[in-house]
Scaffold this motif. Structure first.
Motif, PDB file in Angstrom:
ATOM      1  N   TYR A   7       0.842  -1.184   0.000  1.00 11.72           N
ATOM      2  CA  TYR A   7       0.000   0.000   0.000  1.00 11.72           C
ATOM      3  C   TYR A   7       0.887   1.247   0.000  1.00 11.72           C
ATOM      4  O   TYR A   7       1.979   1.224   0.557  1.00 11.72           O
ATOM      5  CB  TYR A   7      -0.897   0.022   1.246  1.00 11.72           C
ATOM      6  N   PRO A   8       0.391   2.330  -0.570  1.00  9.35           N
ATOM      7  CA  PRO A   8       1.190   3.571  -0.565  1.00  9.35           C
ATOM      8  C   PRO A   8       1.491   4.070   0.849  1.00  9.35           C
ATOM      9  O   PRO A   8       2.480   4.756   1.064  1.00  9.35           O
ATOM     10  CB  PRO A   8       0.312   4.578  -1.315  1.00  9.35           C
ATOM     11  N   SER A   9       0.657   3.700   1.819  1.00 11.04           N
ATOM     12  CA  SER A   9       0.863   4.157   3.198  1.00 11.04           C
ATOM     13  C   SER A   9       1.894   3.335   3.949  1.00 11.04           C
ATOM     14  O   SER A   9       2.283   3.697   5.062  1.00 11.04           O
ATOM     15  CB  SER A   9      -0.470   4.120   3.952  1.00 11.04           C
ATOM     16  N   ASP A  10       2.358   2.215   3.400  1.00 12.64           N
ATOM     17  CA  ASP A  10       3.347   1.381   4.081  1.00 12.64           C
ATOM     18  C   ASP A  10       4.650   2.149   4.278  1.00 12.64           C
ATOM     19  O   ASP A  10       5.031   2.980   3.461  1.00 12.64           O
ATOM     20  CB  ASP A  10       3.631   0.102   3.293  1.00 12.64           C
ATOM     21  N   THR A  11       5.333   1.841   5.379  1.00 16.89           N
ATOM     22  CA  THR A  11       6.569   2.543   5.684  1.00 16.89           C
ATOM     23  C   THR A  11       7.695   2.113   4.744  1.00 16.89           C
ATOM     24  O   THR A  11       7.795   0.947   4.373  1.00 16.89           O
ATOM     25  CB  THR A  11       7.019   2.268   7.134  1.00 16.89           C
ATOM     26  N   THR A  12       8.501   3.066   4.385  1.00 17.73           N
ATOM     27  CA  THR A  12       9.697   2.754   3.600  1.00 17.73           C
ATOM     28  C   THR A  12      10.783   2.299   4.575  1.00 17.73           C
ATOM     29  O   THR A  12      10.649   2.465   5.795  1.00 17.73           O
ATOM     30  CB  THR A  12      10.197   3.996   2.834  1.00 17.73           C
ATOM     31  N   ASN A  13      11.853   1.744   4.058  1.00 19.87           N
ATOM     32  CA  ASN A  13      12.962   1.330   4.918  1.00 19.87           C
ATOM     33  C   ASN A  13      13.551   2.515   5.667  1.00 19.87           C
ATOM     34  O   ASN A  13      13.913   2.400   6.839  1.00 19.87           O
ATOM     35  CB  ASN A  13      14.038   0.622   4.098  1.00 19.87           C
ATOM     36  N   ALA A  14      13.642   3.661   5.007  1.00 18.08           N
ATOM     37  CA  ALA A  14      14.179   4.861   5.655  1.00 18.08           C
ATOM     38  C   ALA A  14      13.263   5.325   6.791  1.00 18.08           C
ATOM     39  O   ALA A  14      13.740   5.699   7.869  1.00 18.08           O
ATOM     40  CB  ALA A  14      14.363   5.978   4.629  1.00 18.08           C
ATOM     41  N   GLU A  15      11.953   5.306   6.560  1.00 17.43           N
ATOM     42  CA  GLU A  15      11.011   5.693   7.611  1.00 17.43           C
ATOM     43  C   GLU A  15      11.083   4.724   8.787  1.00 17.43           C
ATOM     44  O   GLU A  15      11.081   5.137   9.947  1.00 17.43           O
ATOM     45  CB  GLU A  15       9.585   5.735   7.062  1.00 17.43           C
ATOM     46  N   TRP A  16      11.145   3.427   8.488  1.00 14.51           N
ATOM     47  CA  TRP A  16      11.193   2.426   9.545  1.00 14.51           C
ATOM     48  C   TRP A  16      12.471   2.575  10.374  1.00 14.51           C
ATOM     49  O   TRP A  16      12.453   2.395  11.592  1.00 14.51           O
ATOM     50  CB  TRP A  16      11.072   1.027   8.970  1.00 14.51           C
ATOM     51  N   ALA A  17      13.571   2.936   9.738  1.00 18.35           N
ATOM     52  CA  ALA A  17      14.825   3.138  10.466  1.00 18.35           C
ATOM     53  C   ALA A  17      14.694   4.277  11.480  1.00 18.35           C
ATOM     54  O   ALA A  17      15.348   4.259  12.527  1.00 18.35           O
ATOM     55  CB  ALA A  17      15.958   3.426   9.487  1.00 18.35           C
TER      56      ALA A  17
END
Length: 61
Positions: A7-17
């Motif tokens: 989904y477009p709302s899923d976190t990116t790796n950078a956001e999750w970091a």
């Protein structure tokens, strides 16, 4: 393990970091112990973001 974004709302790796260090440690890793988490934390964050973005709920599977 590589995740596939659904989904477009899923976190990116950078956001999750940025988010992951802000979460408290799992209870199962504490000295007193606790039940292992049933769902990955990132999936829970993604589900919350999905509801906030769309106003709709999707089940965690």
């Amino acid at each position: 393990m590589t995740r596939r974004r659904c989904y477009p709302s899923d976190t990116t790796n950078a956001e999750w970091a940025l988010i992951e260090p802000l979460l408290p440690p799992p209870a199962c890793e504490s000295p007193t112990g606790g039940r292992p988490e049933k769902h990955p934390r990132r999936e829970i964050v993604d589900a919350i973001r999905y509801v906030v973005d769309t106003g709709q709920c999707r089940c965690l599977t």
